[in-house]
Design a protein around this motif. Structure first.
Motif, mmCIF file in Angstrom:
data_model
loop_
_atom_site.group_PDB
_atom_site.id
_atom_site.type_symbol
_atom_site.label_atom_id
_atom_site.label_comp_id
_atom_site.label_asym_id
_atom_site.label_seq_id
_atom_site.Cartn_x
_atom_site.Cartn_y
_atom_site.Cartn_z
ATOM 1 N N LEU A 223 0.819 -1.207 0.000
ATOM 2 C CA LEU A 223 0.000 0.000 0.000
ATOM 3 C C LEU A 223 0.857 1.263 0.000
ATOM 4 C CD1 LEU A 223 -2.586 -1.086 2.725
ATOM 5 C CD2 LEU A 223 -2.953 -1.056 0.242
ATOM 6 N N LEU A 224 0.330 2.297 -0.643
ATOM 7 C CA LEU A 224 0.951 3.618 -0.656
ATOM 8 C C LEU A 224 -0.168 4.646 -0.540
ATOM 9 C CD1 LEU A 224 3.501 5.408 -1.121
ATOM 10 C CD2 LEU A 224 2.946 5.324 -3.573
ATOM 11 N N PHE A 225 -0.026 5.610 0.368
ATOM 12 C CA PHE A 225 -1.077 6.596 0.615
ATOM 13 C C PHE A 225 -0.687 7.962 0.056
ATOM 14 C CE2 PHE A 225 -1.796 3.204 3.575
ATOM 15 C CZ PHE A 225 -3.184 3.082 3.587
ATOM 16 N N SER A 226 -1.714 8.717 -0.288
ATOM 17 C CA SER A 226 -1.472 10.022 -0.919
ATOM 18 C C SER A 226 -2.571 11.003 -0.546
ATOM 19 C CB SER A 226 -1.432 9.863 -2.447
ATOM 20 O OG SER A 226 -2.670 9.343 -2.923
ATOM 21 N N GLU B 122 -2.575 13.518 -6.205
ATOM 22 C CA GLU B 122 -1.170 13.447 -5.819
ATOM 23 C C GLU B 122 -0.565 12.108 -6.219
ATOM 24 O OE1 GLU B 122 1.810 14.026 -1.997
ATOM 25 O OE2 GLU B 122 -0.022 12.868 -1.768
ATOM 26 N N MET B 123 -1.355 11.026 -6.117
ATOM 27 C CA MET B 123 -0.839 9.715 -6.499
ATOM 28 C C MET B 123 -0.475 9.694 -7.983
ATOM 29 S SD MET B 123 -0.086 6.726 -5.324
ATOM 30 C CE MET B 123 -1.032 6.514 -3.806
ATOM 31 N N ILE B 124 -1.328 10.269 -8.811
ATOM 32 C CA ILE B 124 -1.051 10.337 -10.247
ATOM 33 C C ILE B 124 0.217 11.138 -10.501
ATOM 34 C CG2 ILE B 124 -1.917 11.248 -12.450
ATOM 35 C CD1 ILE B 124 -4.766 10.611 -11.293
ATOM 36 N N GLN B 125 0.383 12.201 -9.748
ATOM 37 C CA GLN B 125 1.598 13.003 -9.860
ATOM 38 C C GLN B 125 2.834 12.196 -9.471
ATOM 39 O OE1 GLN B 125 2.396 16.046 -6.827
ATOM 40 N NE2 GLN B 125 2.760 17.514 -8.473
ATOM 41 N N MET B 126 2.761 11.453 -8.374
ATOM 42 C CA MET B 126 3.891 10.642 -7.920
ATOM 43 C C MET B 126 4.270 9.578 -8.942
ATOM 44 S SD MET B 126 3.662 9.930 -3.830
ATOM 45 C CE MET B 126 1.962 9.407 -3.722
ATOM 46 N N ILE B 127 3.265 8.909 -9.469
ATOM 47 C CA ILE B 127 3.512 7.853 -10.453
ATOM 48 C C ILE B 127 4.150 8.437 -11.709
ATOM 49 C CG2 ILE B 127 2.413 6.140 -11.950
ATOM 50 C CD1 ILE B 127 0.226 5.916 -9.734
ATOM 51 N N SER B 128 3.600 9.542 -12.184
ATOM 52 C CA SER B 128 4.126 10.178 -13.395
ATOM 53 C C SER B 128 5.553 10.660 -13.188
ATOM 54 C CB SER B 128 3.229 11.355 -13.799
ATOM 55 O OG SER B 128 1.910 10.921 -14.057
ATOM 56 N N ARG B 129 5.804 11.260 -12.042
ATOM 57 C CA ARG B 129 7.141 11.764 -11.740
ATOM 58 C C ARG B 129 8.153 10.632 -11.661
ATOM 59 N NH1 ARG B 129 8.766 15.207 -6.259
ATOM 60 N NH2 ARG B 129 10.843 15.868 -6.966
ATOM 61 N N SER B 130 7.708 9.484 -11.195
ATOM 62 C CA SER B 130 8.610 8.352 -10.994
ATOM 63 C C SER B 130 8.914 7.581 -12.267
ATOM 64 C CB SER B 130 8.013 7.386 -9.964
ATOM 65 O OG SER B 130 7.799 8.014 -8.724
ATOM 66 N N LEU B 131 7.974 7.535 -13.207
ATOM 67 C CA LEU B 131 8.118 6.644 -14.354
ATOM 68 C C LEU B 131 8.279 7.339 -15.700
ATOM 69 C CD1 LEU B 131 6.710 4.731 -12.124
ATOM 70 C CD2 LEU B 131 5.946 3.408 -14.086
ATOM 71 N N LEU C 169 -10.955 16.023 2.809
ATOM 72 C CA LEU C 169 -9.763 15.640 3.574
ATOM 73 C C LEU C 169 -8.636 15.103 2.695
ATOM 74 C CD1 LEU C 169 -11.390 14.027 6.730
ATOM 75 C CD2 LEU C 169 -10.548 16.347 6.398
ATOM 76 N N ARG C 170 -8.932 14.809 1.441
ATOM 77 C CA ARG C 170 -7.918 14.421 0.456
ATOM 78 C C ARG C 170 -7.067 13.248 0.913
ATOM 79 N NH1 ARG C 170 -9.518 14.524 -2.883
ATOM 80 N NH2 ARG C 170 -7.951 14.998 -4.438
ATOM 81 N N ILE C 171 -7.612 12.043 0.783
ATOM 82 C CA ILE C 171 -6.800 10.864 1.080
ATOM 83 C C ILE C 171 -7.191 9.715 0.156
ATOM 84 C CG2 ILE C 171 -8.321 10.122 2.977
ATOM 85 C CD1 ILE C 171 -5.527 9.210 4.325
ATOM 86 N N GLY C 172 -6.163 9.180 -0.511
ATOM 87 C CA GLY C 172 -6.349 8.057 -1.413
ATOM 88 C C GLY C 172 -5.196 7.090 -1.244
ATOM 89 N N TYR C 173 -5.215 6.006 -1.997
ATOM 90 C CA TYR C 173 -4.132 5.030 -1.859
ATOM 91 C C TYR C 173 -3.988 4.179 -3.108
ATOM 92 C CZ TYR C 173 -7.972 1.804 -0.584
ATOM 93 O OH TYR C 173 -9.119 1.049 -0.568
ATOM 94 N N ARG D 92 7.234 10.081 -2.707
ATOM 95 C CA ARG D 92 6.190 10.606 -1.826
ATOM 96 C C ARG D 92 6.748 11.702 -0.933
ATOM 97 N NH1 ARG D 92 4.707 9.804 3.305
ATOM 98 N NH2 ARG D 92 6.206 8.107 3.644
ATOM 99 N N LEU D 93 6.021 12.799 -0.809
ATOM 100 C CA LEU D 93 6.446 13.870 0.076
ATOM 101 C C LEU D 93 6.319 13.431 1.534
ATOM 102 C CD1 LEU D 93 4.776 16.992 -1.585
ATOM 103 C CD2 LEU D 93 7.196 16.346 -1.652
ATOM 104 N N PRO D 94 7.196 13.893 2.404
ATOM 105 C CA PRO D 94 7.075 13.557 3.828
ATOM 106 C C PRO D 94 5.739 14.076 4.392
ATOM 107 C CG PRO D 94 9.221 14.542 3.355
ATOM 108 C CD PRO D 94 8.379 14.727 2.129
ATOM 109 N N PHE D 95 5.098 13.265 5.219
ATOM 110 C CA PHE D 95 3.858 13.668 5.904
ATOM 111 C C PHE D 95 2.792 14.143 4.910
ATOM 112 C CE2 PHE D 95 7.535 14.977 8.608
ATOM 113 C CZ PHE D 95 7.459 13.925 9.525
ATOM 114 N N ASN D 96 2.659 13.440 3.798
ATOM 115 C CA ASN D 96 1.753 13.910 2.741
ATOM 116 C C ASN D 96 0.272 13.706 3.061
ATOM 117 O OD1 ASN D 96 2.103 11.097 2.452
ATOM 118 N ND2 ASN D 96 1.422 11.175 0.335
#
Length: 364
Positions: free
Chosen positions: A83-86, A91-100, A228-232, A247-251
């Protein structure tokens, strides 16, 4: 300033006018927002109960979301390191795009789907390969044909936003068999809690079989925690450990983590929302069938209906009468509201049809 040149071709996300702004502009006392696919019934009462005693405002949140991670893992029957939380799925889409993604890669997606997939591909300066929908549905055969050795991500929104259509279990299994193992396939299941189709894919079964598959889910829609903006994401442990680096710290904040745990514990609330949503969709189906309006049967908490005239013109007509919808290419997307909200909105759509009889037809 020396900003990336690709940013110059993009616009920032436009959430639209606020309810108060619309009230002032048109002299209205009541506005019904049917544009953002929010849960019209709010969230579980257990969320409010869980947050009453919260007081740790000066402390950073749990960066690993450990308690929530354990609850979600148990709920899904997966390992915690899968699991990964965002902060929401954006933000998750941003993380995935930035990573790949990079200028050396390409990304494959539908031509009418969640716009953030394309938005972040542009930012990362990667090649975008868009495949038109077929009758509002992902054309997986067509998407498979454009995948090559440089394809880094395939985005599949399931159910698809904005059409509400879905990819079946048989279709996704056939698709995965033909995709290179180093190409990541992302199934965005933001509207999973509203799905009622019997042949919808079992994502947990697929995750165990394909290491290059990633599932996205959120607490914003069915659970009613959009503010509250929380997904995974759910995926193979090796992939998740790599994405964690981006992932940003304390995101995800403490309040969101507590609220999500409470929301997850109230299955009955989610089931009730799904049932009422199904009935709400039927209200629109009945109306559209009666007046010969084209639409796509939906597995989400929204419906896409086609328009013959300018989507902006239909949007403006509804806005002036207190109903906010989302204008999309070829039509409008309408969030399913309460029974009363649906009836009120359909009465205004009927007014459009009456005016169409003597003027230019707005709806298809």
């Amino acid at each position: 300033m020396k900003v990336k040149k690709q940013l110059l071709s993009l616009n920032a996300y436009d959430p639209g006018k606020s309810i108060e702004e619309v009230k002032r502009e048109f002299g209205l006392t009541k506005i019904v927002n049917l544009a953002s696919n929010e849960n019209p019934f709010g969230c579980s009462e257990k969320v409010s109960e869980a947050l009453r005693s919260f007081s740790h405002y000066s402390r950073y949140p749990d960066g690993c979301a450990e308690l929530l991670r354990g609850k979600v893992a148990d709920h899904l029957g997966v390992q915690q390191n899968q699991l990964l939380f965002s902060s929401g799925l954006d933000e998750m889409i941003q993380m995935i795009s930035r990573s790949l993604l990079s200028p050396e890669t390409n990304v494959v997606m539908a031509s009418l789907t969640f716009p953030q997939f394309r938005h972040h591909a542009v930012i990362e300066n990667t090649e975008i390969r868009e495949v038109p929908l077929k009758e509002g549905r992902h054309d997986l055969v067509g998407m498979q044909k454009v995948v090559d050795e440089q394809t880094s991500i395939v985005w599949i929104c399931n159910p698809n936003n904005p059409t509400g259509t879905y990819v079946s279990d048989t279709e996704i299994k056939s698709f995965m068999k033909h995709i290179p193992k180093d190409t990541l396939v992302v199934l965005d299941e933001a509207y999973y809690e509203y799905v009622t189709a019997n042949d919808y894919p079992d994502a947990m079964e697929l995750i165990n079989k394909y290491e290059n598959l990633l599932i996205l889910r959120t607490f914003s829609k069915g659970y009613g925690l959009a503010s509250l903006r929380i997904g995974y994401a759910i995926g193979h442990e090796d992939l998740m450990s790599k994405l964690e680096v981006a992932r940003l710290p304390f995101n995800t904040n403490s309040i969101a983590q507590i609220a999500a745990q409470a929301a997850l514990a109230d299955d009955e609330f989610v089931k009730r929302c799904s049932l009422v949503n199904k009935n709400g969709l039927q209200q629109y189906y009945t109306f559209c069938n009666e007046y010969n309006i084209d639409y796509y049967p939906s597995q989400g908490n929204f419906i896409f209906i086609k328009t013959e005239k300018s989507q902006q013109e239909v949007f403006q007509y509804l806005l002036q009468r207190g109903y906010i919808v989302r204008p999309i290419r070829d039509g409008i997307r309408i969030t399913i509201g309460t029974e009363e909200e649906n009836e009120g909105h359909l009465s205004v759509l009927k007014q459009i049809l009456v005016e169409d009889a003597s003027q230019i037809r707005l709806l298809s």
